[in-house]
Scaffold this motif. Structure first.
Motif, PDB file in Angstrom:
ATOM      1  N   TRP A   1      37.558  46.974  44.314  1.00  0.00           N
ATOM      2  CA  TRP A   1      38.131  45.904  43.485  1.00  0.00           C
ATOM      3  C   TRP A   1      39.580  46.207  43.086  1.00  0.00           C
ATOM      4  CZ3 TRP A   1      34.051  49.061  42.059  1.00  0.00           C
ATOM      5  CH2 TRP A   1      34.322  50.045  41.094  1.00  0.00           C
TER       6      TRP A   1
ATOM      7  N   ILE B   1      40.886  44.236  48.033  1.00  0.00           N
ATOM      8  CA  ILE B   1      39.644  43.645  47.543  1.00  0.00           C
ATOM      9  C   ILE B   1      38.765  43.394  48.765  1.00  0.00           C
ATOM     10  CG2 ILE B   1      38.667  41.900  46.030  1.00  0.00           C
ATOM     11  CD1 ILE B   1      41.067  43.604  44.911  1.00  0.00           C
TER      12      ILE B   1
ATOM     13  N   VAL C   1      45.396  37.748  46.756  1.00  0.00           N
ATOM     14  CA  VAL C   1      44.200  37.691  45.914  1.00  0.00           C
ATOM     15  C   VAL C   1      44.474  38.403  44.591  1.00  0.00           C
ATOM     16  CG1 VAL C   1      41.768  38.336  45.722  1.00  0.00           C
ATOM     17  CG2 VAL C   1      42.717  37.643  47.944  1.00  0.00           C
TER      18      VAL C   1
ATOM     19  N   VAL D   1      42.643  39.763  41.002  1.00  0.00           N
ATOM     20  CA  VAL D   1      41.366  40.083  40.367  1.00  0.00           C
ATOM     21  C   VAL D   1      41.455  39.713  38.889  1.00  0.00           C
ATOM     22  CG1 VAL D   1      39.701  41.893  39.829  1.00  0.00           C
ATOM     23  CG2 VAL D   1      40.969  41.957  41.991  1.00  0.00           C
TER      24      VAL D   1
ATOM     25  N   HIS E   1      36.160  42.389  36.823  1.00  0.00           N
ATOM     26  CA  HIS E   1      35.227  43.037  37.744  1.00  0.00           C
ATOM     27  C   HIS E   1      34.265  43.905  36.940  1.00  0.00           C
ATOM     28  CE1 HIS E   1      38.035  46.412  37.188  1.00  0.00           C
ATOM     29  NE2 HIS E   1      36.976  47.166  37.426  1.00  0.00           N
TER      30      HIS E   1
ATOM     31  N   ALA F   1      32.911  40.605  40.962  1.00  0.00           N
ATOM     32  CA  ALA F   1      34.338  40.369  40.720  1.00  0.00           C
ATOM     33  C   ALA F   1      34.589  38.872  40.653  1.00  0.00           C
ATOM     34  CB  ALA F   1      35.184  40.998  41.824  1.00  0.00           C
TER      35      ALA F   1
ATOM     36  N   LEU G   1      37.788  36.362  41.330  1.00  0.00           N
ATOM     37  CA  LEU G   1      39.086  36.401  41.990  1.00  0.00           C
ATOM     38  C   LEU G   1      39.751  35.038  41.932  1.00  0.00           C
ATOM     39  CD1 LEU G   1      37.914  38.168  45.296  1.00  0.00           C
ATOM     40  CD2 LEU G   1      38.547  39.258  43.131  1.00  0.00           C
TER      41      LEU G   1
ATOM     42  N   LYS H   1      38.859  29.620  42.744  1.00  0.00           N
ATOM     43  CA  LYS H   1      38.266  30.701  41.972  1.00  0.00           C
ATOM     44  C   LYS H   1      36.990  31.160  42.679  1.00  0.00           C
ATOM     45  CE  LYS H   1      36.482  31.748  37.315  1.00  0.00           C
ATOM     46  NZ  LYS H   1      36.223  31.188  35.973  1.00  0.00           N
TER      47      LYS H   1
END
Length: 753
Positions: free
Chosen positions: A475, A479, A518, A520, A523, A536, A538, A546
């Protein structure tokens, strides 16, 4: 060496190589025997044949293999030998430039390969011995003449070597000098006084620069572990080669400091224990490794730099042993701690898993240097096993390449060849200097020792290793998820997975195109009784999508991936490339993949790339190594690579658990995708079909559970992501573009959610 001699030697070498490959038996590569993607009806799908015939090697057989590899490597490099423009008695391998890996580095690596044979092997013919000695001395003359302390220039009109300012031209010159010094020391008595003096001039200059420079540190994104490590050989060899030099004591002190600051951690700055008569905290300037002995380089957790940072220290032990000196404690500082971490990601065939992807050649950076030293000096049976595997694979690839150690797909030519020849030289030297390796452990023992779940929170990843799989999720940095079959019985053809940087997570293409980076949002990760569960959230496509995902590694052979993707803006989705897994399909892996599915099977020959094929049904199986069941999604597809991937140098096919080329429009809040894909390793097509029938979803108020039978017979119940609190309208398809190929409709989920 004249051009005529070059050509003659090359012809003789290739002729002899056709008849001699050492003792190692290997099978020719078998490629597709049928045209098109479909096998004729009724053809039985058998297990993929072994490419490599591995065997247990005695120490004598190990030595003989190293020697055969090095002799063939030195002959192969004749085609890259050049005579200098300033002196016909001076020459070099590679391009002879002042910077970059094909200049002094390639020269030094080949010089060490030749010098190792000259020092320790009497199997060389008189002609080979004379040729290897003359080219090695000629290359050393080039290096000393073109150094900035010399009188000549490299082929690019510049000198090489470190300066006090220590800018780009200085970055790797200490490493090159260390390799040159080691090669020269091995044949020192064969060098004339003038060349010996020139080498002392160069080595002393580089050691002086380093001894006045403090070792750097770096913890995040760009460790300095390998940079400090690669300076160690120059400093150690300078003090050992020239012990009465007035700066020898300073070089020794600097060598210890660089060793201590290679595999160093933050805790070292508070450590009062003594190493080489000084508290650790007085040696160490900062941290290059995390507390769990992971590191980051090239903006990722990078196993290649773990391995090389370790073997620069084992090389130091080799130099002291050769010189008859005691090995300083600093040469082992955190070495075994780091090795224990590294073992957990080392696969049964001697290569590493790459949980955050790989940006160098996937097969081109062997750790045989490290394995050989740990297996001989430290009597590590795990390392001894990995050395035997690595050596036999590398020898087979070399035979395929008619002597080249730049393996199929490499774009680095003589550079990669020379670096790998250097690695093989260190492997042979470990046995010569440290003695025979300890008896290797079996494949089963090696795999069993590393079973378990490990969270490496500092670099942002979790791994789960069993006797049959290696699974991970990352993560941070990259990713991605990764799943590698590692079950027994596949040592003859082990290379199957490619660590693609969007593994499992996948991607979407929108119209108009937007930034695909991407982000994060959040997570979590928790260890379960038999694996891990990672989640996670993202943001994709410039924040317009999303993605909420969960990857669950459960049991000995299974990984479940699930996600929901919703639109955060009105979007037009042009394509979906969901739940991808990288499949290697090239010369090293056999050149063919057979994908079985509900209704047939398709053959993918790497020499005859096809357009992506979408399969009917809800399951697919690749070569009896990987089975996937698409419980929900847009349908399974196989996308074949058409060439070697840049950087990692493999054909990286992709098996998608959810794949679509339909153009679809979504409003804010609508569900763009819902994927549930179950992955099984080391299962046959028939087993995959049976397991697919066992998949059901139990509905409960506010929650649902995926229930299925695992290959080992137990029933698994995996909680699914919760439904959204707000109602999600069914998206309407518009501007539908039918997928090319035989499948022209979207595949529906086999289970109503």
């Amino acid at each position: 060496m004249t051009s005529q001699t070059n050509n003659q030697s090359r012809r003789e070498f290739l002729s002899s190589l056709a008849m001699t490959s050492g003792f190692l038996a290997f099978e020719p590569r078998a490629f597709a025997s049928t045209s098109g993607s479909e096998r004729p009806a009724g053809v039985k799908i058998c297990a993929k044949p072994d490419l490599y015939k591995l065997q247990h090697l005695s120490d004598q057989a190990i030595l003989e293999t190293y020697v055969r590899v090095l002799i063939d490597a030195c002959h192969y490099a004749e085609g890259d030998w050049r005579v200098s423009a300033f002196d016909p008695t001076v020459g070099f391998w590679g391009d002879g430039v002042s910077v970059g890996n094909e200049g002094i580095r390639a020269l030094a690596s080949m010089a060490l390969a030749c010098a190792t044979l000259l020092k320790y092997e009497d199997v060389l013919s008189a002609a080979e011995r004379r040729e290897f000695l003359e080219t090695t001395k000629s290359s050393l003359r080039y290096a000393t003449a073109t150094h900035l302390t010399g009188t000549q220039k490299c082929t690019d009109g510049k000198s090489w070597g470190a300066t006090i300012q220590f800018r780009g031209e200085s970055w790797q010159s200490g490493m090159w000098t260390g390799t040159l010094a080691w090669a020269a020391w091995l044949i020192w008595s064969s060098l004339d006084p003038a060349l010996q003096q020139g080498l002392e001039r160069v080595i002393a200059h580089e050691a002086d620069i380093l001894s006045h420079r403090q070792p750097p540190t770096g913890l995040w994104s760009d460790t300095k572990a390998e940079e400090n490590g690669w300076e160690v050989p120059c400093l150690v060899l300078s003090e050992l080669l020239f012990p009465i030099h007035p700066h020898a004591a300073a070089w020794h002190e600097a060598a210890l400091e660089y060793m201590m600051n290679t595999l160093c951690t933050e805790a070292d700055k508070r450590d009062t224990s003594l190493v080489d008569d000084r508290p650790v905290h007085e040696w160490v300037r900062g941290a290059n490794l995390q507390p769990d002995f992971t590191l980051e380089n090239h903006n990722r957790f990078h196993p290649s730099y773990v391995g090389c940072s370790c073997y620069f220290l084992t090389q130091a032990a080799m130099y002291y042993t050769y010189g008859g000196k005691a090995v300083p404690q600093a040469a082992t500082h955190h070495l075994m701690d780091t090795w224990q971490m590294f073992r957990s990601i080392t696969l049964p065939w001697g290569e590493s898993a790459f949980p955050q992807g790989m940006d160098w050649e996937l097969h081109g950076l062997p750790f045989i240097n490290l394995f050989a030293s740990l297996g001989t000096r430290d009597h590590d049976a795990f390392a001894a096993h990995m050395e035997q595997r690595s050596l036999q694979y590398m020898r087979t690839w070399q035979v395929w390449g008619k002597g080249s150690l730049a393996f199929p797909g490499s774009r680095f030519g003589i550079t990669r060849h020379a670096i790998n020849a250097e690695q093989m030289a260190y492997g042979l030297l470990a046995h010569k200097l440290f003695g025979p390796a300890v008896a290797e452990m079996s494949v089963h023992e090696a795999t069993a020792q590393e079973v378990g779940t490990r969270e490496h929170s500092y670099v942002g990843m979790v791994t789960h290793r069993t006797q049959k799989k290696f699974a991970s999720f990352s993560w941070k940095n990259k990713i991605m998820g990764l799943l590698i079959p590692i079950g027994p019985g596949h040592e003859g053809n082990p290379n199957f997975m490619v660590p693609i940087e969007d593994g499992f997570v996948g991607s979407f293409e929108l119209s108009p195109r937007v930034d695909t980076k991407v982000a994060v949002v959040e997570h979590s990760c928790r260890e379960t009784p038999d694996g891990f569960e990672a989640e996670a959230t993202l943001l994709l496509n410039d924040g317009q999508l999303k993605q909420m995902l969960r990857m669950t590694s459960v049991g000995n052979q299974t990984v479940v991936y699930e996600d929901r993707v919703i639109a955060l803006a009105d979007v037009t989705v042009v394509s979906e490339r969901g739940v991808p897994i990288g499949i290697e399909n090239d010369e090293i892996s056999g050149g063919e993949r057979v994908v079985s599915f509900d209704g047939g099977h398709s053959v993918f020959d790497f020499k005859k790339p096809q357009q992506p094929i979408k399969f009917s049904g809800i399951w697919a199986n690749v070569d009896g190594r990987l089975g996937v069941v698409a419980v929900a999604g847009s349908g399974i597809a196989y996308a074949q690579a058409s060439d070697y991937s840049p950087g990692i140098a493999v054909y990286a096919d992709r098996l998608h658990g959810s794949y679509s080329n339909r153009t679809r429009q979504f409003k804010v809040g609508e569900e763009v995708a819902r994927r549930i894909v179950v992955h099984f390793v080391e299962v046959t097509p028939g087993e995959t079909a049976t397991l697919a029938l066992s998949c059901t979803i139990k509905q409960k108020p506010g929650a649902s559970t995926l229930v299925f039978k695992q290959p080992e017979g137990t029933i698994a119940e995996i909680p699914l992501l919760p439904d959204y609190k707000q109602p999600v309208r069914v998206a309407q398809l518009s501007n539908v573009e039918k997928d090319e190929g035989k499948h022209d409709t979207e595949l529906r989920s086999p289970i109503k959610l």
